[in-house]
Design an enzyme around this catalytic site. Structure first.
Site, PDB file in Angstrom:
ATOM      1  N   GLU A 146     -85.215  26.278 -14.317  1.00  0.00           N
ATOM      2  CA  GLU A 146     -84.765  26.855 -15.541  1.00  0.00           C
ATOM      3  C   GLU A 146     -83.047  26.477 -15.645  1.00  0.00           C
ATOM      4  OE1 GLU A 146     -82.581  29.626 -15.895  1.00  0.00           O
ATOM      5  OE2 GLU A 146     -82.854  29.941 -13.786  1.00  0.00           O
TER       6      GLU A 146
ATOM      7  N   GLY B 260     -59.622  31.230 -16.212  1.00  0.00           N
ATOM      8  CA  GLY B 260     -60.042  32.697 -16.592  1.00  0.00           C
ATOM      9  C   GLY B 260     -60.191  33.223 -15.097  1.00  0.00           C
TER      10      GLY B 260
ATOM     11  N   GLY C 148     -68.890  34.655 -12.649  1.00  0.00           N
ATOM     12  CA  GLY C 148     -69.659  36.072 -11.904  1.00  0.00           C
ATOM     13  C   GLY C 148     -70.974  35.657 -12.298  1.00  0.00           C
TER      14      GLY C 148
ATOM     15  N   LYS D  85     -81.557  21.725  -9.324  1.00  0.00           N
ATOM     16  CA  LYS D  85     -81.039  23.194  -9.874  1.00  0.00           C
ATOM     17  C   LYS D  85     -79.836  23.651  -9.061  1.00  0.00           C
ATOM     18  CE  LYS D  85     -80.537  26.939 -11.839  1.00  0.00           C
ATOM     19  NZ  LYS D  85     -81.118  28.051 -12.600  1.00  0.00           N
TER      20      LYS D  85
ATOM     21  N   THR E  52     -84.710  30.122  -9.051  1.00  0.00           N
ATOM     22  CA  THR E  52     -83.794  29.175  -8.132  1.00  0.00           C
ATOM     23  C   THR E  52     -84.112  29.203  -6.636  1.00  0.00           C
ATOM     24  OG1 THR E  52     -82.161  29.427  -9.677  1.00  0.00           O
ATOM     25  CG2 THR E  52     -81.449  28.443  -7.618  1.00  0.00           C
TER      26      THR E  52
ATOM     27  N   CYS F 217     -76.288  34.557 -11.111  1.00  0.00           N
ATOM     28  CA  CYS F 217     -76.508  33.236 -10.581  1.00  0.00           C
ATOM     29  C   CYS F 217     -75.334  32.285  -9.885  1.00  0.00           C
ATOM     30  CB  CYS F 217     -77.110  32.229 -11.764  1.00  0.00           C
ATOM     31  SG  CYS F 217     -78.335  32.998 -12.646  1.00  0.00           S
TER      32      CYS F 217
HETATM   33  C1  UGA Z   1     -75.639  29.802 -15.109  1.00  0.00           C
HETATM   34  C2  UGA Z   1     -75.942  28.403 -15.784  1.00  0.00           C
HETATM   35  O1  UGA Z   1     -75.000  28.184 -16.424  1.00  0.00           O
HETATM   36  C3  UGA Z   1     -77.435  28.211 -16.052  1.00  0.00           C
HETATM   37  O2  UGA Z   1     -77.634  26.804 -16.488  1.00  0.00           O
HETATM   38  C4  UGA Z   1     -78.354  28.677 -15.310  1.00  0.00           C
HETATM   39  O3  UGA Z   1     -79.615  28.260 -15.509  1.00  0.00           O
HETATM   40  C5  UGA Z   1     -78.228  30.255 -14.713  1.00  0.00           C
HETATM   41  O4  UGA Z   1     -76.907  30.149 -14.365  1.00  0.00           O
HETATM   42  C6  UGA Z   1     -79.199  30.234 -13.886  1.00  0.00           C
HETATM   43  O5  UGA Z   1     -78.996  29.608 -12.581  1.00  0.00           O
HETATM   44  O6  UGA Z   1     -80.083  31.123 -14.028  1.00  0.00           O
HETATM   45  P1  UGA Z   1     -75.063  32.034 -16.322  1.00  0.00           P
HETATM   46  O7  UGA Z   1     -75.180  32.840 -15.056  1.00  0.00           O
HETATM   47  O8  UGA Z   1     -75.971  32.861 -17.429  1.00  0.00           O
HETATM   48  O9  UGA Z   1     -75.740  30.627 -16.420  1.00  0.00           O
HETATM   49  O10 UGA Z   1     -73.915  32.101 -16.984  1.00  0.00           O
HETATM   50  P2  UGA Z   1     -72.708  30.971 -17.441  1.00  0.00           P
HETATM   51  O11 UGA Z   1     -72.783  30.743 -18.720  1.00  0.00           O
HETATM   52  O12 UGA Z   1     -72.902  29.659 -16.402  1.00  0.00           O
HETATM   53  O13 UGA Z   1     -71.338  31.446 -16.741  1.00  0.00           O
HETATM   54  C7  UGA Z   1     -71.206  31.952 -15.514  1.00  0.00           C
HETATM   55  C8  UGA Z   1     -70.036  32.612 -15.470  1.00  0.00           C
HETATM   56  O14 UGA Z   1     -68.861  31.498 -15.321  1.00  0.00           O
HETATM   57  C9  UGA Z   1     -69.494  33.561 -16.211  1.00  0.00           C
HETATM   58  O15 UGA Z   1     -68.791  34.372 -15.627  1.00  0.00           O
HETATM   59  C10 UGA Z   1     -68.419  32.960 -17.396  1.00  0.00           C
HETATM   60  O16 UGA Z   1     -67.630  33.563 -17.995  1.00  0.00           O
HETATM   61  C11 UGA Z   1     -67.861  31.902 -16.281  1.00  0.00           C
HETATM   62  N1  UGA Z   1     -67.111  30.689 -16.891  1.00  0.00           N
HETATM   63  C12 UGA Z   1     -67.827  30.109 -17.498  1.00  0.00           C
HETATM   64  C13 UGA Z   1     -65.840  30.468 -16.741  1.00  0.00           C
HETATM   65  O17 UGA Z   1     -65.088  31.116 -16.319  1.00  0.00           O
HETATM   66  N2  UGA Z   1     -65.275  29.408 -17.705  1.00  0.00           N
HETATM   67  C14 UGA Z   1     -66.211  28.308 -18.192  1.00  0.00           C
HETATM   68  O18 UGA Z   1     -65.550  27.589 -18.622  1.00  0.00           O
HETATM   69  C15 UGA Z   1     -67.307  28.805 -18.139  1.00  0.00           C
END
Ligand code: UGA
Length: 430
Positions: free
Chosen positions: A152, A254, A258, A205, A122, A261
């Site tokens: 990605e 929540g 965190g 992205k 990114t 990313c």
């Molecule tokens: C995120 C993006 O979702 C991906 O599409 C992207 O490719 C990636 O960053 C990146 O840039 O590499 P990721 O960091 O693995 O992916 O995690 P997420 O599933 O996005 O969750 C991020 C945070 O948000 C977590 O702490 C999760 O608990 C929180 N979250 C997510 C919430 O508090 N509520 C939600 O409804 C969803």
């Protein structure tokens, strides 16, 4: 079959390499970290990601996936070079692109014929231009090359699935040759392809990650209104989510987002906007709401326990989300440190992240299971929604706790069931 080289064997690079190998390509993954590469040669993965280990091992055995710490070796036989090195955050929030610049210089020196160089990391908009300039300046042989951006959208915990079944494939290309190579490479994957120029792909992205963070902060802000009015944020999210224009994903209130990313990318986006003369106030508000959400947990603990000093709190879930051992920018880290500042003793359990947590958190008593964390604690705080927590024996938990207090930072449980168990329950926005 394409010969591919992936530079950087981190979360993005390793998943990308393994999945392209799985699709039948010949892939060589390169990383400067000799220990990591030696581990991978011996089937030891540097992090936990469901489904990845099997894929790495099988593709190595099939001769389609190999590892090296020599950039020159990895480039020599490859047609496409994916750059997936880290872009960490500087202290001012900006993305640190020194690794990308170094890699561009080294690629320039190693180029021996036409290659397509693809940004996977990114990166701020215009990084593609910088890579192009850097290679042009440093490549003595005048070899032809193209730069492309193929961001990605992998989530930790579901990265293999996200790679194989993406919602879309974004191809930022500046020549027909580059477009043809990437379209051919992605042929086995069925997903809409957004073809555009490099700058637009880079922006897609950043815009996507920021929008996801915005959605999370939005529902978290709503959860605070719910708490003050007696509404239930879960039902609000359900009611909103059926609207196709809004969508139900990323509306779980929540403890805030965190991980490696979202927090880093949002800071970088704000900084980048500032540099081009735009004050991205909206994203600054997203950050503020996210910080407030973490503080809310400490406030709830205070409301429930009166004085925090000398109390013991059990923390269930340390990873920034389930199915990963990643602790980077995990809300648990902030919350535990805040509680420790107020002289709270911490007992903690996480199914995967305890080893990683030991590098970040001091003076924590790590437990073998959730019940040990509950035993003798004045409250139990849930910070990650691991499946393992969903069917806990709350009769036993109540017996083990010193005070029957549950703070559910991820809305895992039903408040009524908790009440029936005689537990004092605090969720988020309900
Ligand atoms: C995120 C993006 O979702 C991906 O599409 C992207 O490719 C990636 O960053 C990146 O840039 O590499 P990721 O960091 O693995 O992916 O995690 P997420 O599933 O996005 O969750 C991020 C945070 O948000 C977590 O702490 C999760 O608990 C929180 N979250 C997510 C919430 O508090 N509520 C939600 O409804 C969803």
């Amino acid at each position: 079959m394409t010969n591919i080289c992936v530079i950087g064997a981190g979360h993005v690079g390793l998943v990308t390499g393994a999945c392209f190998a799985e699709l039948g390509n010949s892939v060589i993954c390169m990383d400067d970290d000799v220990k990591k590469i030696e581990g991978l040669k011996n089937d030891v993965l540097p992090f936990y990601e469901p489904g990845l280990e099997v894929m790495v091992v099988q593709n190595k055995r099939a001769g389609r996936l190999s590892f090296t710490h020599s950039l020159e070796d990895s480039i020599a036989g490859s047609n496409i070079i994916f750059v997936a090195v880290g872009t960490p955050q500087k202290s001012n929030g900006e993305a640190d692109l020194t690794s990308i610049e170094n890699v561009a210089r080294r690629i320039a020196c190693a180029l021996d014929g036409y290659k397509l160089i693809v940004e996977k990391s990114t990166v701020p908009i215009k990084t593609g231009d910088w890579i192009h300039k850097t290679i042009k300046l440093n490549c003595k042989k005048g070899v032809e090359f193209d730069i492309a951006s193929n961001p990605e959208f992998l989530r930790e915990g579901t990265a293999v699935h996200d790679f194989m079944q993406p919602d879309r494939i974004v191809l930022g290309v500046e020549s027909e040759r580059a477009a043809r190579l990437l379209i051919e490479l992605y042929k086995p994957i069925h997903a809409p392809v957004v073809r555009t120029n490099v700058k637009t792909a880079e922006l897609i992205k950043h815009a996507s990650n920021s929008f996801l963070a915005l959605k999370i902060s939005y529902i978290n802000a709503i959860s605070n209104i719910c708490e003050k009015t007696g509404a239930d944020v879960l039902k609000v999210a359900e009611g909103m989510g059926y609207d196709k224009r809004i969508g139900k994903d990323f509306l779980n209130a929540g403890v805030g987002y965190g991980g490696y990313c979202l927090p880093k990318d949002i800071s970088a986006f704000i900084k980048m906007a500032e540099e081009i003369g735009y004050d991205f106030e909206l994203l600054k508000a997203v950050q503020r709401v996210n910080n407030y959400q973490r503080q809310q947990i400490v406030r709830k603990a205070k409301d429930a326990l009166w004085n925090l000093q000398g109390k013991t709190v059990g923390i269930l879930g340390l990873a920034f989300k389930p199915d990963t051992d990643d602790m980077r920018e995990s809300p648990s880290m902030y919350i535990i440190r805040e509680l420790q500042k107020q002289e709270v003793l911490i007992k903690a359990y996480d199914p995967q992240a305890m080893d990683t947590a030991k590098n970040f958190l001091q003076d924590v008593e790590y437990c073998q299971n959730p019940y040990e964390a509950a035993s003798g604690s004045d409250a139990l705080i849930f910070l990650t929604e691991w499946d393992e927590f969903k069917n806990l024996d709350f009769v036993k938990i109540k017996r083990l706790l010193k005070q029957p207090i549950i703070i559910d930072g991820r809305n895992i449980f039903d408040p009524l069931t908790m009440k029936e168990h005689g537990l004092t329950y605090f969720g988020i926005g309900r």
